[in-house]
Design an enzyme around this catalytic site. Structure first.
Site, mmCIF file in Angstrom:
data_model
loop_
_atom_site.group_PDB
_atom_site.id
_atom_site.type_symbol
_atom_site.label_atom_id
_atom_site.label_comp_id
_atom_site.label_asym_id
_atom_site.label_seq_id
_atom_site.Cartn_x
_atom_site.Cartn_y
_atom_site.Cartn_z
ATOM 1 N N HIS A 64 27.962 51.034 16.097
ATOM 2 C CA HIS A 64 27.973 51.701 14.794
ATOM 3 C C HIS A 64 28.392 53.154 14.983
ATOM 4 O O HIS A 64 27.759 53.903 15.719
ATOM 5 C CB HIS A 64 26.578 51.618 14.151
ATOM 6 N N ASP A 75 31.783 45.630 11.699
ATOM 7 C CA ASP A 75 32.568 46.863 11.746
ATOM 8 C C ASP A 75 33.022 47.331 10.366
ATOM 9 O O ASP A 75 34.106 47.894 10.211
ATOM 10 C CB ASP A 75 33.790 46.685 12.672
HETATM 11 P P1 GDP Z 1 29.991 49.377 11.905
HETATM 12 O O1 GDP Z 1 29.848 48.534 13.114
HETATM 13 O O2 GDP Z 1 29.893 48.588 10.646
HETATM 14 O O3 GDP Z 1 29.066 50.564 11.893
HETATM 15 O O4 GDP Z 1 31.471 49.955 11.947
HETATM 16 P P2 GDP Z 1 32.237 50.581 13.233
HETATM 17 O O5 GDP Z 1 31.665 51.913 13.506
HETATM 18 O O6 GDP Z 1 32.278 49.605 14.347
HETATM 19 O O7 GDP Z 1 33.708 50.657 12.700
HETATM 20 C C1 GDP Z 1 34.046 51.394 11.561
HETATM 21 C C2 GDP Z 1 35.087 52.457 11.964
HETATM 22 O O8 GDP Z 1 35.681 52.979 10.798
HETATM 23 C C3 GDP Z 1 34.490 53.650 12.684
HETATM 24 O O9 GDP Z 1 35.438 54.132 13.595
HETATM 25 C C4 GDP Z 1 34.245 54.654 11.567
HETATM 26 O O10 GDP Z 1 34.241 56.009 12.021
HETATM 27 C C5 GDP Z 1 35.427 54.382 10.697
HETATM 28 N N1 GDP Z 1 35.236 54.608 9.256
HETATM 29 C C6 GDP Z 1 34.118 54.395 8.518
HETATM 30 N N2 GDP Z 1 34.407 54.597 7.205
HETATM 31 C C7 GDP Z 1 35.713 54.931 7.144
HETATM 32 C C8 GDP Z 1 36.604 55.199 6.063
HETATM 33 O O11 GDP Z 1 36.241 55.177 4.889
HETATM 34 N N3 GDP Z 1 37.891 55.464 6.385
HETATM 35 C C9 GDP Z 1 38.334 55.482 7.671
HETATM 36 N N4 GDP Z 1 39.623 55.746 7.883
HETATM 37 N N5 GDP Z 1 37.532 55.220 8.714
HETATM 38 C C10 GDP Z 1 36.238 54.930 8.442
HETATM 39 P P1 IMO Z 2 28.763 45.585 14.400
HETATM 40 O O1 IMO Z 2 27.272 45.774 14.197
HETATM 41 C C1 IMO Z 2 32.114 42.890 15.163
HETATM 42 C C2 IMO Z 2 31.234 39.166 17.307
HETATM 43 C C3 IMO Z 2 31.873 39.110 18.684
HETATM 44 C C4 IMO Z 2 32.054 37.614 18.824
HETATM 45 C C5 IMO Z 2 30.815 37.058 18.165
HETATM 46 C C6 IMO Z 2 29.699 36.714 19.120
HETATM 47 O O2 IMO Z 2 29.393 46.683 15.185
HETATM 48 O O3 IMO Z 2 29.441 45.272 13.134
HETATM 49 P P2 IMO Z 2 28.046 38.140 20.633
HETATM 50 O O4 IMO Z 2 28.310 39.130 21.725
HETATM 51 O O5 IMO Z 2 27.225 38.677 19.519
HETATM 52 O O6 IMO Z 2 27.490 36.848 21.155
HETATM 53 O O7 IMO Z 2 29.499 37.774 20.039
HETATM 54 O O8 IMO Z 2 30.357 38.053 17.260
HETATM 55 N N1 IMO Z 2 30.411 40.372 17.050
HETATM 56 C C7 IMO Z 2 30.825 41.436 16.359
HETATM 57 N N2 IMO Z 2 32.022 41.715 15.807
HETATM 58 N N3 IMO Z 2 31.101 43.760 15.020
HETATM 59 C C8 IMO Z 2 29.891 43.489 15.545
HETATM 60 O O9 IMO Z 2 28.821 44.288 15.366
HETATM 61 C C9 IMO Z 2 29.716 42.291 16.279
HETATM 62 N N4 IMO Z 2 28.687 41.733 16.926
HETATM 63 C C10 IMO Z 2 29.119 40.557 17.393
HETATM 64 O O10 IMO Z 2 33.091 39.805 18.702
HETATM 65 O O11 IMO Z 2 33.167 37.189 18.057
HETATM 66 MG MG MG Z 3 30.885 48.054 14.871
#
Ligand code: GDP
Ligand code: IMO
Ligand code: MG
Length: 453
Positions: A53, A25
């Site tokens: 994502h 994330d």
């Molecule tokens: P990913 O799994 O790595 O793609 O990340 P996620 O989408 O799960 O979580 C990142 C969150 O942060 C999302 O809600 C994005 O819209 C948000 N986000 C990304 N970059 C920024 C930033 O620079 N500032 C803020 N406030 N939010 C961001």
């Molecule tokens: P993105 O791509 C955050 C974590 C789960 C759990 C562990 C194992 O959005 O960054 P799983 O279901 O894969 O067997 O869970 O890994 N986990 C993540 N945490 N972002 C992710 O993906 C994750 N993918 C798996 O929360 O602790």
């Molecule tokens: Mg994510």
């Protein structure tokens, strides 16, 4: 016919990878979407629907799970490689949801015939094991559970390694093969699920094979041998952007085992997960939040279970994209980030969610770990039991009060914010080339020369 030399033509734009340097994330979706502007092909190589994502474009927010984050550019090719595990019903749902919002998903999405299928029983197994482990006394309320996303990821990868009980995407297109496999699997799996106390009715091979053959027909137009597809594109001088799911500290080999996911999430997963050799990856963007978060169980030395952590959670809206769970929050752990950068071969860092840190009087950076015997190390310990014993050693830096969202270049950031970034670069030894100060495409600094934003 003379065969064309593979690996000989350099792409006009260097092939790149985007990989999370923490526990997921980090904002990979946002950065992949930005970088997509200059790449031809966006490739997922690991994980499955455990990933979430987010891409924000104006007032539209897209949460992508299986489909690469390049999908919002209709002229780009999006590839889901052989190293992924695909829940085909979820894939269809994701395609339909995007199409309903006017996003083109057709010829521009290709899925490997050798990716493994997440079946309904994998999700049952995942949930059953997690429930069982939760009931065992452990460090927290979750007992001994990993806190998985319950998307069937671990059991699907386990079947891949076990071989005889695995189903691959290509099998969904061959009803006879699918039925033969399910005849074998259903007997074994029913017994296993009964032993875990979660199945009262046997799994039916006839029902499942009919259901999944129908799903196979629907995804057939997307299914291909993605290894040749990617090499053909390389031979044409087209550029590839690899999109990591999950993150380095969740990597099955190099993460905080056993509190990890079941794939190689770092760049090390790319060759196996796509058939493209590592020597073809020119640039690696390590994506790093300006602080740390983690979802699910497992050691997190810099976690702040206090108003600091709560403030980060609220300002950063740190709630899971896939499961909605509140994310655990804490200070930036530079020992961990330096380790991940080393494993991933990061050539540049994108520092994301930097805007979230506005308003703290001071900020802490973890620059070492104190071990139980009193000694100090700057080496990460990729093992839950050993990492669980360390005490973080912090450096304290002054904070800033200005909101960062309106800054348009690195030099216009408040001096203390610049100092924070410089200390990270100094410690990790990798330049920060992209700074994200908000979820939207234009809330990005320092990326101009790279992505034209
Ligand atoms: P990913 O799994 O790595 O793609 O990340 P996620 O989408 O799960 O979580 C990142 C969150 O942060 C999302 O809600 C994005 O819209 C948000 N986000 C990304 N970059 C920024 C930033 O620079 N500032 C803020 N406030 N939010 C961001
Ligand atoms: P993105 O791509 C955050 C974590 C789960 C759990 C562990 C194992 O959005 O960054 P799983 O279901 O894969 O067997 O869970 O890994 N986990 C993540 N945490 N972002 C992710 O993906 C994750 N993918 C798996 O929360 O602790
Ligand atoms: Mg994510």
């Amino acid at each position: 016919m003379a065969s064309s030399p593979r690996n000989s033509i350099a792409a006009a734009v260097p092939n790149a990878a985007v990989v999370g340097l923490q526990w997921g994330d980090e904002g990979k979706g946002k950065i992949v979407d930005l970088l997509t502007a200059r790449y031809d092909t966006i490739v997922r190589y690991n994980g499955g629907a455990n990933a979430g994502h987010t891409v924000v474009v104006g007032d539209q927010k897209y949460a992508l799970h299986l489909i690469p984050s390049g999908i919002l550019y209709p002229e780009k090719l999006n590839v889901v490689g052989n190293g992924t595990v695909i829940d085909p019903e979820k894939l269809l749902e994701e395609i339909e949801k995007l199409q309903a919002r006017g996003v083109l998903v057709g010829e521009n999405l290709k899925v490997s015939d050798r990716a493994h299928v997440v079946m309904p029983y994998h999700k049952e197994q995942d949930a059953a094991l997690e429930d069982f482990l939760s009931s065992k006394a452990g460090k927290d309320n979750g007992g001994l559970s990993i806190g998985t996303t319950r998307r069937g990821i671990g059991p699907a990868y386990a079947d891949k390694i076990s071989r005889s009980t695995a189903i691959r995407i290509g099998d969904l297109l061959e009803p006879t093969i699918l039925r033969r496999k399910l005849d074998l699997i259903c007997g074994i799996r029913t017994a296993e699920l009964e032993a875990l106390g979660v199945r009262t009715r046997p799994l039916r091979a006839d029902e499942l094979s009919e259901r999944y053959a129908a799903v196979g027909e629907r995804i057939r137009p997307h299914v291909t041998d993605t290894v040749y597809l990617l090499h053909d594109r390389l031979d044409q001088g087209k550029s590839l952007l690899f999109e990591g799911a999950n993150a380095c500290l969740l990597d099955i080999d190099h993460g905080t085992y056993p509190y990890v996911t079941s794939s190689n999430c770092s760049t090390l997963g790319i060759p196996a997960g796509t058939g493209v050799p590592g020597s073809r990856i020119d640039v690696v963007y390590g994506i790093m939040k300006a602080y740390s978060t983690r979802v699910g169980a497992g050691p997190f030395p810099t976690e702040q279970i206090n108003p600091i952590g709560e403030r980060i959670r609220e300002r950063g809206r740190e709630y899971g994209t896939t499961t909605g769970r509140p994310r655990r929050c804490g200070w930036l752990d530079l020992v961990a980030v330096r380790y991940s950068s080393m494993i991933a071969g990061a050539t540049a860092i994108a520092c994301t969610l930097f805007d979230v840190l506005t308003g703290f009087d001071e900020l802490k950076l973890c620059v070492g770990y104190r071990l139980p015997d009193g000694s100090v190390t700057q080496r990460f310990r990729p093992d839950a039991d050993r990492l669980g014993l360390v005490e973080p050693i912090y450096e304290t830096l002054p904070g800033w009060s200005e909101e960062l969202r309106d800054c348009d270049e690195r030099s216009s950031l408040p001096p203390n914010a610049r100092r924070y970034l410089e200390r990270i670069e100094e410690f990790v030894g990798v330049p920060i080339e992209i700074i994200s100060v908000g979820p939207e495409r234009n809330q990005t600094l320092g990326g101009r020369t790279l992505v034209g934003v």
